[in-house]
Structures are given as structure tokens and as C-alpha cells.
Design an enzyme around this catalytic site. Sequence first.
Site, PDB file in Angstrom:
ATOM      1  N   HIS A  69      80.419  31.881 110.127  1.00  0.00           N
ATOM      2  CA  HIS A  69      81.378  32.278 108.638  1.00  0.00           C
ATOM      3  C   HIS A  69      79.346  32.307 108.027  1.00  0.00           C
ATOM      4  O   HIS A  69      79.025  31.174 108.253  1.00  0.00           O
ATOM      5  CB  HIS A  69      82.068  31.034 107.824  1.00  0.00           C
ATOM      6  CG  HIS A  69      82.417  31.084 106.836  1.00  0.00           C
ATOM      7  ND1 HIS A  69      81.814  29.938 106.316  1.00  0.00           N
ATOM      8  CD2 HIS A  69      81.916  32.139 106.089  1.00  0.00           C
ATOM      9  CE1 HIS A  69      82.635  30.008 104.473  1.00  0.00           C
ATOM     10  NE2 HIS A  69      82.120  31.807 104.389  1.00  0.00           N
ATOM     11  N   MET A  87      77.190  32.326 105.075  1.00  0.00           N
ATOM     12  CA  MET A  87      76.839  31.803 103.864  1.00  0.00           C
ATOM     13  C   MET A  87      75.295  32.311 103.244  1.00  0.00           C
ATOM     14  O   MET A  87      74.846  31.110 103.376  1.00  0.00           O
ATOM     15  CB  MET A  87      77.616  30.610 103.059  1.00  0.00           C
ATOM     16  CG  MET A  87      79.333  30.692 103.525  1.00  0.00           C
ATOM     17  SD  MET A  87      79.814  28.801 103.609  1.00  0.00           S
ATOM     18  CE  MET A  87      79.315  28.236 105.250  1.00  0.00           C
ATOM     19  N   SER A 112      85.075  22.844 111.885  1.00  0.00           N
ATOM     20  CA  SER A 112      84.440  23.280 111.364  1.00  0.00           C
ATOM     21  C   SER A 112      83.292  22.058 111.841  1.00  0.00           C
ATOM     22  O   SER A 112      83.671  21.488 111.498  1.00  0.00           O
ATOM     23  CB  SER A 112      83.866  23.451 109.711  1.00  0.00           C
ATOM     24  OG  SER A 112      82.866  23.348 109.266  1.00  0.00           O
ATOM     25  N   MET A 119      87.600  31.349 100.185  1.00  0.00           N
ATOM     26  CA  MET A 119      87.236  29.602  99.618  1.00  0.00           C
ATOM     27  C   MET A 119      87.840  28.975  99.123  1.00  0.00           C
ATOM     28  O   MET A 119      88.516  29.056  97.752  1.00  0.00           O
ATOM     29  CB  MET A 119      86.247  29.733  99.680  1.00  0.00           C
ATOM     30  CG  MET A 119      84.970  30.723 100.343  1.00  0.00           C
ATOM     31  SD  MET A 119      84.462  29.923 101.988  1.00  0.00           S
ATOM     32  CE  MET A 119      84.080  28.413 101.786  1.00  0.00           C
ATOM     33  N   HIS A 167      85.005  26.678 113.688  1.00  0.00           N
ATOM     34  CA  HIS A 167      84.408  27.228 113.040  1.00  0.00           C
ATOM     35  C   HIS A 167      83.138  27.255 112.824  1.00  0.00           C
ATOM     36  O   HIS A 167      82.747  25.872 112.507  1.00  0.00           O
ATOM     37  CB  HIS A 167      85.076  26.567 111.238  1.00  0.00           C
ATOM     38  CG  HIS A 167      85.080  28.252 110.427  1.00  0.00           C
ATOM     39  ND1 HIS A 167      85.216  28.884 110.433  1.00  0.00           N
ATOM     40  CD2 HIS A 167      84.193  26.777 109.346  1.00  0.00           C
ATOM     41  CE1 HIS A 167      84.842  29.678 109.067  1.00  0.00           C
ATOM     42  NE2 HIS A 167      84.304  28.120 108.592  1.00  0.00           N
ATOM     43  N   ASP A 209      79.590  27.306 110.460  1.00  0.00           N
ATOM     44  CA  ASP A 209      78.588  27.600 108.497  1.00  0.00           C
ATOM     45  C   ASP A 209      78.057  27.353 109.087  1.00  0.00           C
ATOM     46  O   ASP A 209      76.413  26.718 109.064  1.00  0.00           O
ATOM     47  CB  ASP A 209      79.249  25.647 108.301  1.00  0.00           C
ATOM     48  CG  ASP A 209      81.337  25.877 108.239  1.00  0.00           C
ATOM     49  OD1 ASP A 209      82.115  24.998 108.261  1.00  0.00           O
ATOM     50  OD2 ASP A 209      81.444  27.672 107.168  1.00  0.00           O
ATOM     51  N   ASP A 263      89.714  28.134 104.041  1.00  0.00           N
ATOM     52  CA  ASP A 263      87.728  27.211 104.340  1.00  0.00           C
ATOM     53  C   ASP A 263      88.063  26.657 103.222  1.00  0.00           C
ATOM     54  O   ASP A 263      87.158  26.699 102.117  1.00  0.00           O
ATOM     55  CB  ASP A 263      87.363  28.334 104.862  1.00  0.00           C
ATOM     56  CG  ASP A 263      85.455  27.632 105.089  1.00  0.00           C
ATOM     57  OD1 ASP A 263      85.228  28.678 105.309  1.00  0.00           O
ATOM     58  OD2 ASP A 263      86.210  26.207 105.662  1.00  0.00           O
ATOM     59  N   MET A 275      74.691  28.447 107.249  1.00  0.00           N
ATOM     60  CA  MET A 275      74.251  28.282 105.417  1.00  0.00           C
ATOM     61  C   MET A 275      72.708  28.869 105.356  1.00  0.00           C
ATOM     62  O   MET A 275      71.730  27.933 106.691  1.00  0.00           O
ATOM     63  CB  MET A 275      74.273  27.259 105.126  1.00  0.00           C
ATOM     64  CG  MET A 275      76.091  26.980 104.663  1.00  0.00           C
ATOM     65  SD  MET A 275      76.112  25.097 104.325  1.00  0.00           S
ATOM     66  CE  MET A 275      78.034  25.379 104.624  1.00  0.00           C
TER      67      MET A 275
HETATM   68  C1  DX5 Z   1      82.350  25.446 102.896  1.00  0.00           C
HETATM   69  C2  DX5 Z   1      82.409  25.735 104.579  1.00  0.00           C
HETATM   70  C3  DX5 Z   1      83.481  25.388 104.622  1.00  0.00           C
HETATM   71  C4  DX5 Z   1      83.262  23.770 105.164  1.00  0.00           C
HETATM   72  C5  DX5 Z   1      85.292  22.539 104.736  1.00  0.00           C
HETATM   73  O1  DX5 Z   1      81.312  25.933 102.352  1.00  0.00           O
HETATM   74  O2  DX5 Z   1      82.597  26.853 104.405  1.00  0.00           O
HETATM   75  O3  DX5 Z   1      83.643  25.697 106.149  1.00  0.00           O
HETATM   76  O4  DX5 Z   1      82.788  22.922 106.433  1.00  0.00           O
HETATM   77  O5  DX5 Z   1      85.425  21.342 104.900  1.00  0.00           O
HETATM   78  P1  DX5 Z   1      85.567  19.982 104.549  1.00  0.00           P
HETATM   79  O6  DX5 Z   1      87.199  21.098 105.846  1.00  0.00           O
HETATM   80  O7  DX5 Z   1      85.578  19.143 104.995  1.00  0.00           O
HETATM   81  O8  DX5 Z   1      86.092  20.770 103.384  1.00  0.00           O
HETATM   82 ZN    ZN Z   2      83.309  27.962 106.642  1.00  0.00          ZN
END
Ligand code: DX5
Ligand code: ZN
Length: 218
Positions: free
Chosen positions: A67, A69, A9, A138, A34, A36, A174, A38
Site C-alpha cells: 500500500h 501512501m 498490516s 480507506m 499488508h 504500509d 483499510d 509511508m
Molecule cells: C493506515 C494504514 C492501515 C493501518 C491499519 O494509513 O494504511 O493499513 O495500518 O491499521 P489499523 O487496523 O490499526 O487501523
Molecule cells: Zn494500509
Amino acid sequence: TRAIKIAPSILSADFANFGAECAAIESQGADWVHVDVMDGHFVPNITFGPATCAAIRPHIKGVMDVHLMIAPVDPYIDAFANAGADVITAHLEAGPHIHRTLQAIRSHGVKAGIALNPGTPAEAIAPLMDMIDLVCVMTVNPGFGGQSFIMSQIEKVRSLSDMIGDRPIHIEIDGGVDPKTAPLVAAAGADVLVAGSAVFRGGSVSAPEVYGENIRAI
Ligand code: DX5
Ligand code: ZN
């Protein structure tokens, strides 16, 4: 058993160097990248949007696994599909019409994923099995990297694996994936492991071999 894919990620990467970071992790064995997204509304953090995804797309040879969010999600599907996402994963909890969201993702020829927060049961995907190519479990509360793995989710992975059987649906994990937790979820049926801090820890674009060591350790 399924071949395990590692999806680092970029949430844990250098935000001033995304293109080089994507190239570095792929050169060191990453299977997917990946991404992320947000919005500071669905989760208490803000990262980046479609423009960043479009900018890093040319630097990713393999799968760009986006992903989302964010809530609402439907107004932005076109933008992320046009940015070049290969997989777009929406949260079941992001709105009332997940079936329509998955239809919209697939209408772009993009693989459709559904993400389940720790409080959402595996059974939630039962009506959606013909609409998804991936379920993202998650194993932390979404919003940040570097959090601790929520062990209770392993049971959910097992339930999902039983529900999915040999259907072509990836089980992606994840959050908090590292050399200790990875074997547990792989044994429970997962085949795509997202890892942010466990991959990027100690490495950099000028020391990419550390990324390779971290990926192989998972
Ligand atoms: C959290 C993200 C994950 C996160 C994982 O909201 O969706 O993808 O980046 O990070 P680690 O592997 O450090 O927990
Ligand atoms: Zn993620």
C-alpha cells in the site's frame, strides 16, 4: 458472497522483527500481508521503502500487498515491483495521472490497486474499472494504525460493490477493522480486510497464538 481474506498490516508489528512477524501471522492464518509504505509527504508519517519490502519478501509465502501512501508514486513503481510485491496499490489522490500509474504497475505483471481516501467518492473508479484488480477503501485517514473506523465509508463500500458487480476486482477495507466493524463491511461487499492493531494487539513472535485468536475473531 465472496470468501473473506484477512490481510494483517505490519504497521502494527515489531519494526525490529519484520521477517519473524510475517512468518508468525502467516502461520496463524493470515491470507495476505499488508505492507504500509509511508513517505512523510503524502501522509504525516514515515515507515519504510522498497529495501524493507525486498527484505521481508522471502519471509512471506502468500500475497505481499503493498500500500503506497507516497507522492509522487510513479518514480518508485519499478522498485516495489522488483522488491516482489504481488499487489501494488496507489492512492488516486497522489497525483494527476492515476491511469498511467496503474498501467505502469500492470506492466510489471503486478496486480494494480487504487486506494480512495475518505473524501474521495466511489464514482472516481468508474473510468478505471478495466485497469484495476483491487480498490482499497480507506476507513481511516491514512498515516497511522489504531484509529477509529469512519462509519460513513460503509455506504461507499456498498456503492463500489454495486459498480463492480461480478468483475474480478477485490474490495479491500483499510483502517479500524476489528470484530465489530468487519461484519459491517463484509455485508456491504468487501472481501479483503486489512487489520493492524486488531491482529497484533497482545501478541508477539513469542506468543503468535494470540495473532491466530485475533485473526479468527475478525
Ligand atoms: C493506515 C494504514 C492501515 C493501518 C491499519 O494509513 O494504511 O493499513 O495500518 O491499521 P489499523 O487496523 O490499526 O487501523
Ligand atoms: Zn494500509
